[in-house]
Design an enzyme around this catalytic site. Structure first.
Site, PDB file in Angstrom:
ATOM      1  N   GLY A  50      -3.197  10.439 -11.127  1.00  0.00           N
ATOM      2  CA  GLY A  50      -2.325   9.820 -12.133  1.00  0.00           C
ATOM      3  C   GLY A  50      -1.509   8.744 -11.456  1.00  0.00           C
ATOM      4  O   GLY A  50      -1.925   8.192 -10.435  1.00  0.00           O
TER       5      GLY A  50
ATOM      6  N   PHE B 199       0.819  -1.220   0.000  1.00  0.00           N
ATOM      7  CA  PHE B 199       0.000   0.000   0.000  1.00  0.00           C
ATOM      8  C   PHE B 199       0.847   1.261   0.000  1.00  0.00           C
ATOM      9  O   PHE B 199       0.369   2.328   0.345  1.00  0.00           O
ATOM     10  CB  PHE B 199      -0.941  -0.005   1.212  1.00  0.00           C
ATOM     11  N   LEU B 200       2.133   1.132  -0.340  1.00  0.00           N
ATOM     12  CA  LEU B 200       2.996   2.316  -0.233  1.00  0.00           C
ATOM     13  C   LEU B 200       2.705   3.337  -1.332  1.00  0.00           C
ATOM     14  O   LEU B 200       2.340   2.995  -2.442  1.00  0.00           O
ATOM     15  CB  LEU B 200       4.463   1.913  -0.240  1.00  0.00           C
TER      16      LEU B 200
ATOM     17  N   ASN C 242      -7.620   0.709  -3.475  1.00  0.00           N
ATOM     18  CA  ASN C 242      -7.150   1.726  -4.424  1.00  0.00           C
ATOM     19  C   ASN C 242      -8.317   2.341  -5.197  1.00  0.00           C
ATOM     20  O   ASN C 242      -8.343   3.547  -5.446  1.00  0.00           O
ATOM     21  CB  ASN C 242      -6.139   1.114  -5.399  1.00  0.00           C
TER      22      ASN C 242
ATOM     23  N   CYS D 218      -0.598   3.427 -10.352  1.00  0.00           N
ATOM     24  CA  CYS D 218      -1.527   2.518  -9.667  1.00  0.00           C
ATOM     25  C   CYS D 218      -3.000   2.834  -9.891  1.00  0.00           C
ATOM     26  O   CYS D 218      -3.733   1.999 -10.411  1.00  0.00           O
ATOM     27  CB  CYS D 218      -1.221   2.499  -8.179  1.00  0.00           C
TER      28      CYS D 218
ATOM     29  N   GLU E 107       4.242   6.462  -3.587  1.00  0.00           N
ATOM     30  CA  GLU E 107       5.505   7.029  -4.035  1.00  0.00           C
ATOM     31  C   GLU E 107       5.687   8.391  -3.378  1.00  0.00           C
ATOM     32  O   GLU E 107       4.724   9.116  -3.159  1.00  0.00           O
ATOM     33  CB  GLU E 107       5.521   7.154  -5.556  1.00  0.00           C
TER      34      GLU E 107
ATOM     35  N   LYS F 284      -4.552   2.362 -13.449  1.00  0.00           N
ATOM     36  CA  LYS F 284      -4.468   0.955 -13.845  1.00  0.00           C
ATOM     37  C   LYS F 284      -5.357   0.068 -12.968  1.00  0.00           C
ATOM     38  O   LYS F 284      -6.060  -0.811 -13.469  1.00  0.00           O
ATOM     39  CB  LYS F 284      -2.995   0.549 -13.693  1.00  0.00           C
TER      40      LYS F 284
HETATM   41  C1  UDX Z   1       4.845  -2.763 -10.479  1.00  0.00           C
HETATM   42  C2  UDX Z   1       3.372  -2.722 -10.821  1.00  0.00           C
HETATM   43  O1  UDX Z   1       3.120  -1.591 -11.610  1.00  0.00           O
HETATM   44  C3  UDX Z   1       2.536  -2.747  -9.599  1.00  0.00           C
HETATM   45  O2  UDX Z   1       1.183  -2.870  -9.911  1.00  0.00           O
HETATM   46  C4  UDX Z   1       2.889  -3.900  -8.815  1.00  0.00           C
HETATM   47  O3  UDX Z   1       2.206  -3.842  -7.592  1.00  0.00           O
HETATM   48  C5  UDX Z   1       4.367  -4.037  -8.599  1.00  0.00           C
HETATM   49  O4  UDX Z   1       5.093  -3.885  -9.792  1.00  0.00           O
HETATM   50  P1  UDX Z   1       6.589  -0.967  -9.879  1.00  0.00           P
HETATM   51  O5  UDX Z   1       7.495  -1.578  -8.886  1.00  0.00           O
HETATM   52  O6  UDX Z   1       6.315   0.494  -9.803  1.00  0.00           O
HETATM   53  O7  UDX Z   1       5.159  -1.626  -9.753  1.00  0.00           O
HETATM   54  O8  UDX Z   1       6.991  -1.406 -11.368  1.00  0.00           O
HETATM   55  P2  UDX Z   1       8.348  -1.222 -12.140  1.00  0.00           P
HETATM   56  O9  UDX Z   1       9.074  -0.018 -11.619  1.00  0.00           O
HETATM   57  O10 UDX Z   1       8.020  -1.355 -13.572  1.00  0.00           O
HETATM   58  O11 UDX Z   1       9.217  -2.489 -11.678  1.00  0.00           O
HETATM   59  C6  UDX Z   1       9.064  -3.808 -12.087  1.00  0.00           C
HETATM   60  C7  UDX Z   1      10.464  -4.438 -12.185  1.00  0.00           C
HETATM   61  O12 UDX Z   1      10.348  -5.832 -12.494  1.00  0.00           O
HETATM   62  C8  UDX Z   1      11.338  -3.810 -13.263  1.00  0.00           C
HETATM   63  O13 UDX Z   1      12.552  -3.368 -12.699  1.00  0.00           O
HETATM   64  C9  UDX Z   1      11.571  -4.961 -14.252  1.00  0.00           C
HETATM   65  O14 UDX Z   1      12.838  -4.898 -14.875  1.00  0.00           O
HETATM   66  C10 UDX Z   1      11.417  -6.176 -13.361  1.00  0.00           C
HETATM   67  N1  UDX Z   1      11.102  -7.422 -14.065  1.00  0.00           N
HETATM   68  C11 UDX Z   1      10.084  -7.463 -14.949  1.00  0.00           C
HETATM   69  C12 UDX Z   1      11.834  -8.558 -13.798  1.00  0.00           C
HETATM   70  O15 UDX Z   1      12.770  -8.547 -13.010  1.00  0.00           O
HETATM   71  N2  UDX Z   1      11.501  -9.719 -14.422  1.00  0.00           N
HETATM   72  C13 UDX Z   1      10.514  -9.807 -15.355  1.00  0.00           C
HETATM   73  O16 UDX Z   1      10.265 -10.864 -15.902  1.00  0.00           O
HETATM   74  C14 UDX Z   1       9.768  -8.620 -15.605  1.00  0.00           C
HETATM   75  C1  UDX Z   2      -1.322   4.884  -4.566  1.00  0.00           C
HETATM   76  C2  UDX Z   2      -1.939   4.390  -3.233  1.00  0.00           C
HETATM   77  O1  UDX Z   2      -2.135   5.514  -2.360  1.00  0.00           O
HETATM   78  C3  UDX Z   2      -1.069   3.351  -2.587  1.00  0.00           C
HETATM   79  O2  UDX Z   2      -1.694   2.857  -1.405  1.00  0.00           O
HETATM   80  C4  UDX Z   2      -0.884   2.240  -3.599  1.00  0.00           C
HETATM   81  O3  UDX Z   2      -0.138   1.185  -3.079  1.00  0.00           O
HETATM   82  C5  UDX Z   2      -0.254   2.761  -4.865  1.00  0.00           C
HETATM   83  O4  UDX Z   2      -1.103   3.767  -5.405  1.00  0.00           O
HETATM   84  P1  UDX Z   2       0.565   6.586  -5.348  1.00  0.00           P
HETATM   85  O5  UDX Z   2      -0.022   6.394  -6.711  1.00  0.00           O
HETATM   86  O6  UDX Z   2       2.036   6.454  -5.171  1.00  0.00           O
HETATM   87  O7  UDX Z   2      -0.103   5.560  -4.301  1.00  0.00           O
HETATM   88  O8  UDX Z   2       0.184   8.062  -4.834  1.00  0.00           O
HETATM   89  P2  UDX Z   2      -1.056   8.749  -4.096  1.00  0.00           P
HETATM   90  O9  UDX Z   2      -0.519   9.649  -3.062  1.00  0.00           O
HETATM   91  O10 UDX Z   2      -2.078   7.781  -3.688  1.00  0.00           O
HETATM   92  O11 UDX Z   2      -1.654   9.677  -5.255  1.00  0.00           O
HETATM   93  C6  UDX Z   2      -2.216   9.147  -6.431  1.00  0.00           C
HETATM   94  C7  UDX Z   2      -2.751  10.253  -7.315  1.00  0.00           C
HETATM   95  O12 UDX Z   2      -3.909  10.849  -6.744  1.00  0.00           O
HETATM   96  C8  UDX Z   2      -1.781  11.402  -7.566  1.00  0.00           C
HETATM   97  O13 UDX Z   2      -1.868  11.779  -8.923  1.00  0.00           O
HETATM   98  C9  UDX Z   2      -2.287  12.518  -6.679  1.00  0.00           C
HETATM   99  O14 UDX Z   2      -1.961  13.792  -7.180  1.00  0.00           O
HETATM  100  C10 UDX Z   2      -3.782  12.263  -6.708  1.00  0.00           C
HETATM  101  N1  UDX Z   2      -4.507  12.769  -5.531  1.00  0.00           N
HETATM  102  C11 UDX Z   2      -4.291  12.197  -4.310  1.00  0.00           C
HETATM  103  C12 UDX Z   2      -5.451  13.782  -5.673  1.00  0.00           C
HETATM  104  O15 UDX Z   2      -5.664  14.305  -6.783  1.00  0.00           O
HETATM  105  N2  UDX Z   2      -6.151  14.193  -4.579  1.00  0.00           N
HETATM  106  C13 UDX Z   2      -5.976  13.645  -3.346  1.00  0.00           C
HETATM  107  O16 UDX Z   2      -6.667  14.068  -2.402  1.00  0.00           O
HETATM  108  C14 UDX Z   2      -5.014  12.614  -3.201  1.00  0.00           C
END
Ligand code: UDX
Ligand code: UDX
Length: 429
Positions: A257, A152-153, A208, A260, A155, A263
Site C-alpha cells: 500500500g 528513495f526514502l 519502485n 508510492c 516512510e 501509484k
Molecule cells: C508527494 C508525491 O506523492 C510523491 O510522488 C512525490 O515524490 C513527492 O510528493 P508526499 O511528500 O508524500 O509525496 O506528498 P504530500 O504529503 O501530499 O505533500 C505534497 C505537499 O505539496 C503538500 O504539503 C501540499 O500542500 C504541497 N503543495 C501542493 C504546494 O506547496 N503547492 C502546490 O501547488 C501543491
Molecule cells: C516506497 C519505496 O521503498 C521508497 O524507495 C520510495 O521512495 C517510496 O515508496 P514506502 O511506500 O514508504 O517506500 O514503504 P515500503 O517500506 O517500501 O513499503 C511499501 C509497501 O510494501 C508497504 O505496504 C509494505 O507493507 C509492503 N511490503 C514491503 C510488503 O508487503 N512486503 C515486503 O517485503 C516489503
C-alpha cells in the site's frame, strides 16, 4: 548553500530537514497555510520517527525555516526543489498540475542562474515539460537547468534513508548543474549516478515497480505454498540467500500500500503504453496485489462464517509500521468490506488513528490492543508494529469472546498460537 524546497509533505519536509542537518540553509515552502503554521509552532504535521528533534535542532540553529511564499527563497537560492504531490487521477495517470503551477511560479522569480530540481516522482519526459514551461515565462537571458533527483526514502525510516541512501541519482547533462548538485550532496559518501534527465526519471519508476513486483511475486508464491502445505517464510529465506535475489522485500502479506507503490506501478505501466510498449507484467503485479487483499478477506469470512453481528478487532491501520500514513492502507478496504457485511469494528493503531478517523466511519477506536481484543470474535493483525509483536498473547486470548487471530503480516509463530489455543491463520503457511 541556500536551498528552497517547494512542497512540505513527507518528501519535501524530510529532504529539507536532512539538507539543513548537512549544514545547508533551507527554506521549506508550502501553499497550505495551516501546515506551515503547525511547523512554525514547532509541531509536526506527520509522524516520522526522529523528525521532530531534527527539525527543532536545525530551526534553532537558524538553518531551517517554513514559509508560504516562494518568491524570496527562490530568488535567494541557487537550487530550488519541486516536491509537491503528484497524486493519481481517476484514470491512474499522475496528476502533474501542481508541478506545472509551481514551475510557472518559480519561473517568475528566476533572477540569476538556477538549478530547478524535480524531486517528486513523475513520469519520464516530465522534466522536458517543466523546462519548456519555465522557458516560456523566464526573463530573457536568464539561465537555468532542470535536474531530476528522485527520492528513495521509505516512510517510517525516512531520515535514515535520506541520510544514508544506497545511491544518489542526478539526471542532467549540464556540467554546470552537475557541479551545483555535487556541492549540495558534498557530505554524502554513497555512489552518485550521473545520468540524463529521462534515465533518472525512469530509474525511480523502474526501481519502485521492481520492488512492488518482488512483493507480488512472493505473495503469488505464498498462495501456492498455502495450497501445497509449504511455508512461504522458509521459501523466501531459501530464495533470498541467493545474492542475486536478495532477502529484502520478500515478505508475503496483504499486498503493498502507501502513497508510492500503487501509484508508481500504475503510472509506469501507463506511460509505457503511451510510449507504445504494453508493459503487461506491471498489470499482473497490480492484479496480484488487489487479489491478495480479497484472498485475506475470504479467509476472514470463512473463519467467521456469518460476518453480520460479529465484533472484529483491527490491530494496525497505517499502511506499514512507524508511520501515521493511511494512503492506500489495506486496513481501510478490509474494514469497509466487513462493515458492509454488518460487522462491528474496533480498532487501534499507535499513530494512525487521527488520519483513520477522516477516512472511516463507525469505528470504535481503542487505547490499546487489549481493549480491541475485549469481547472480539476475531482479531485482524493488519500492520506489523513492534507493539503488537510484543503483546501478551495469553491476555489477548482471555479477553476475546472467541480467540481467533487472522495475521495479515505473518508476525506470529503458528505453532505457538495453536499451543495457546488460538484459531490462527496467516499468509502462505
Ligand atoms: C508527494 C508525491 O506523492 C510523491 O510522488 C512525490 O515524490 C513527492 O510528493 P508526499 O511528500 O508524500 O509525496 O506528498 P504530500 O504529503 O501530499 O505533500 C505534497 C505537499 O505539496 C503538500 O504539503 C501540499 O500542500 C504541497 N503543495 C501542493 C504546494 O506547496 N503547492 C502546490 O501547488 C501543491
Ligand atoms: C516506497 C519505496 O521503498 C521508497 O524507495 C520510495 O521512495 C517510496 O515508496 P514506502 O511506500 O514508504 O517506500 O514503504 P515500503 O517500506 O517500501 O513499503 C511499501 C509497501 O510494501 C508497504 O505496504 C509494505 O507493507 C509492503 N511490503 C514491503 C510488503 O508487503 N512486503 C515486503 O517485503 C516489503
Amino acid at each position: 548553500m541556500k536551498v528552497a524546497i517547494i512542497g512540505t509533505g513527507y518528501v519535501g519536509l524530510v529532504t529539507g530537514t536532512v539538507f539543513s542537518e548537512c549544514g545547508h540553509e533551507v527554506t521549506c515552502i508550502d501553499n497550505n497555510e495551516d501546515k506551515i503554521k503547525v511547523l512554525q509552532s514547532g509541531k509536526m504535521p506527520i509522524f516520522e520517527p526522529g523528525l521532530d528533534e531534527m527539525v527543532a535542532r536545525n530551526v534553532e540553529a537558524g538553518r531551517l525555516k517554513f514559509v508560504t511564499d516562494l518568491a524570496q527563497p527562490v530568488e535567494e537560492s541557487p537550487v530550488v526543489f519541486i516536491a509537491v504531490g503528484t497524486p493519481p487521477t481517476p484514470s491512474g495517470k499522475a496528476d502533474l498540475s501542481y508541478i506545472e503551477q509551481v514551475a510557472r511560479q518559480i519561473a517568475r522569480h528566476v533572477n540569476e542562474y538556477k538549478v530547478i530540481v524535480e524531486k517528486s516522482t513523475v513520469p519520464v519526459q516530465t522534466g522536458e515539460k517543466v523546462k519548456m514551461t519555465i522557458e516560456k515565462t523566464v526573463g530573457d537571458g536568464m539561465a537555468f537547468d532542470v535536474v531530476s533527483n528522485p527520492e528513495f526514502l521509505r516512510e517510517g525510516s525516512a531520515l535514515e534513508d535520506a541520510l544514508n541512501p544506497d545511491r544518489i541519482v542526478i539526471g542532467t547533462t549540464s556540467e554546470r548543474a552537475r557541479g551545483v548538485m555535487k556541492e549540495l550532496y558534498g557530505n554524502f559518501k554513497c555512489p552518485i549516478i550521473m545520468t540524463d534527465i529521462k534515465s533518472a526519471e525512469i530509474i525511480k519508476h523502474a526501481a519502485n515497480s521492481f520492488l512492488a513486483m518482488k512483493i507480488s511475486y512472493i505473495n503469488a508464491v505464498a498462495n501456492v505454498c498455502e495450497r501445497a502445505g509449504a511455508n512461504v517464510m522458509e521459501v523466501a529465506e531459501g530464495m533470498g540467500l541467493d545474492r542475486r535475489i536478495g532477502k529484502n522485500f520478500l515478505y508475503a502479506g496483504i499486498g503493498y500500500g502507501g502513497s508510492c507503490f500503487p501509484k508508481d506501478v500504475d503510472a509506469f505501466e501507463r506511460i509505457s503504453t503511451e510510449l507504445g510498449y504494453e508493459f503487461n507484467l506491471l498489470r499482473e503485479v497490480q492484479s496480484i496485489n488487489k487479489q491478495q487483499r480479497k484472498i485475506f478477506l475470504r479467509k476472514v469470512e470463512q473463519e467467521l462464517w456469518i460476518v453480520k453481528g460479529k465484533t472484529i478487532g483491527v490491530l494496525g491501520l497505517a499502511f506499514k509500521p512507524n508511520t501515521d500514513d493511511m494512503r492506500e492502507a489495506p486496513a481501510v478496504e478490509m474494514i469497509q468490506e466487513l462493515q458492509a457485511q454488518g460487522a462491528r469494528i474496533k480498532a487501534y493503531d499507535p499513530e494512525a488513528m487521527s488520519n483513520a478517523r477522516e477516512m472511516l466511519n463507525d469505528v470504535e477506536y481503542c487505547t490499546d490492543a487489549y481493549e480491541v481484543a475485549r469481547d472480539a470474535d476475531c482479531l485482524l493483525l493488519m500492520t506489523e508494529w513492534d507493539e503488537f509483536k510484543n503483546m501478551d498473547m495469553e491476555r489477548i486470548r482471555d479477553a476475546m469472546a472467541h480467540p481467533t487471530l487472522m495475521d495479515a503480516r505473518n508476525v506470529f509463530d503458528p505453532q505457538e498460537m495453536i499451543r495457546l489455543g488460538m484459531e490462527y491463520r496467516s499468509i502462505g503457511r
